[in-house]
Design a protein around this motif. Sequence first.
Motif, PDB file in Angstrom:
ATOM      1  N   HIS A 230       0.880  -1.173   0.000  1.00 19.44           N
ATOM      2  CA  HIS A 230       0.000   0.000   0.000  1.00 19.44           C
ATOM      3  C   HIS A 230       0.918   1.224   0.000  1.00 19.44           C
ATOM      4  N   LEU A 231       0.901   1.988  -1.090  1.00 19.37           N
ATOM      5  CA  LEU A 231       1.868   3.074  -1.236  1.00 19.37           C
ATOM      6  C   LEU A 231       1.227   4.268  -1.926  1.00 19.37           C
ATOM      7  N   ALA A 232       1.616   5.458  -1.493  1.00 18.77           N
ATOM      8  CA  ALA A 232       1.169   6.691  -2.156  1.00 18.77           C
ATOM      9  C   ALA A 232       2.343   7.631  -2.319  1.00 18.77           C
ATOM     10  N   VAL A 233       2.308   8.384  -3.422  1.00 16.28           N
ATOM     11  CA  VAL A 233       3.203   9.523  -3.615  1.00 16.28           C
ATOM     12  C   VAL A 233       2.468  10.744  -3.073  1.00 16.28           C
ATOM     13  N   ILE A 234       3.102  11.407  -2.132  1.00 14.90           N
ATOM     14  CA  ILE A 234       2.499  12.566  -1.474  1.00 14.90           C
ATOM     15  C   ILE A 234       3.170  13.825  -2.021  1.00 14.90           C
ATOM     16  N   GLY A 274       6.076  21.932  -3.017  1.00 16.95           N
ATOM     17  CA  GLY A 274       7.180  21.230  -3.657  1.00 16.95           C
ATOM     18  C   GLY A 274       7.631  19.958  -2.984  1.00 16.95           C
ATOM     19  N   ILE A 275       6.906  19.498  -1.969  1.00 12.79           N
ATOM     20  CA  ILE A 275       7.301  18.252  -1.308  1.00 12.79           C
ATOM     21  C   ILE A 275       7.045  17.063  -2.230  1.00 12.79           C
ATOM     22  N   LEU A 276       7.903  16.075  -2.153  1.00 16.10           N
ATOM     23  CA  LEU A 276       7.656  14.766  -2.753  1.00 16.10           C
ATOM     24  C   LEU A 276       7.971  13.723  -1.685  1.00 16.10           C
ATOM     25  N   ALA A 277       7.071  12.785  -1.512  1.00 21.04           N
ATOM     26  CA  ALA A 277       7.235  11.768  -0.471  1.00 21.04           C
ATOM     27  C   ALA A 277       6.623  10.469  -0.934  1.00 21.04           C
ATOM     28  N   ILE A 278       7.080   9.384  -0.314  1.00 14.78           N
ATOM     29  CA  ILE A 278       6.336   8.133  -0.408  1.00 14.78           C
ATOM     30  C   ILE A 278       6.024   7.668   1.012  1.00 14.78           C
ATOM     31  N   ALA A 279       4.835   7.188   1.185  1.00 12.92           N
ATOM     32  CA  ALA A 279       4.420   6.558   2.443  1.00 12.92           C
ATOM     33  C   ALA A 279       3.842   5.199   2.099  1.00 12.92           C
ATOM     34  N   TYR A 280       4.186   4.188   2.897  1.00 11.42           N
ATOM     35  CA  TYR A 280       3.764   2.841   2.516  1.00 11.42           C
ATOM     36  C   TYR A 280       3.755   1.901   3.715  1.00 11.42           C
TER      37      TYR A 280
END
Length: 283
Positions: A230-234, A274-280
């Motif tokens: 389960h992953l999203a690009v934030i 401008g943030i880029l993140a992944i949460a999983y």
Amino acid sequence: MTRIAIVTDSTAYLSNDYIETNQITVVPLSVNFGSDTRREGVEIHTREFWDMLPGVKELPTTSQPAVGEFVQAFEKLLQTHDSIIGIFISSGLSGTFNAAKTASGMVEGDITVIDSKLTSYPLEAMVGEAVTMRDEGKSKEEIIDRIQYIVDNQTAYFIVDSLEHLHKGGRISGVSALVGSLLQVKPVLYVTKEGKLDVFDKVRTRRKALDRILDLFREDKAANAGKPVHLAVIYSNNLDDAKEFQERIGNEFPDVNPELSELGPVIGTHVGPGILAIAYYFG
């Protein structure tokens, strides 16, 4: 069937349609532009916030809901439900969970509040799984166990365009902010198991920071082989960047179907655009 109410806060960034359809109660945090206080998702929305931000002289601040707001919400729900599960933004990032915890002790009834240890997509995912399990007729204990599993097994890495917002909001040390500014370091930030922000690694460019994040995910994925991901690009007001990163993840990991999740006013205040993140999480 036991009726279970689900409560969260506005930093889950759920759509109004989803909230209404699934009968979720959302207690909003607020953004303060000087003396002008606006409740997130009620009096200020994501697009409006990002449009306003470049024109403000001083960065806005944020505030948690008052204990009384939770008391009122809990008392109302217990008139029609047997129990309540509340899932809230990390206590390491906001006092919201502690306010809800205090309120739960002031209201007579079956109330469980959970510290998500994160916010945004992970919080959204926990609420989503709680809704699904509730609708499947699962018990309150089964739902709580599942949510706690996610809390204990989630990961988030991210980079920001500037450390200014985090520094001014007190979310990162002045030394780290200064080093990042002077040396053009792009730190890879993460949320600790205690739900607080910290620097995981420091690299020299944004591209290398994104490479590092994907290397970390690759290691975790190998260690959890066979489990669903389960992953999203934030992201924050940089949809094109987010889509490009989403496509890259999809190409490199064909069995992963990354979602997109945009930060709203409260978290956007602290991280900036401008943030880029992944949460999983796995499993």
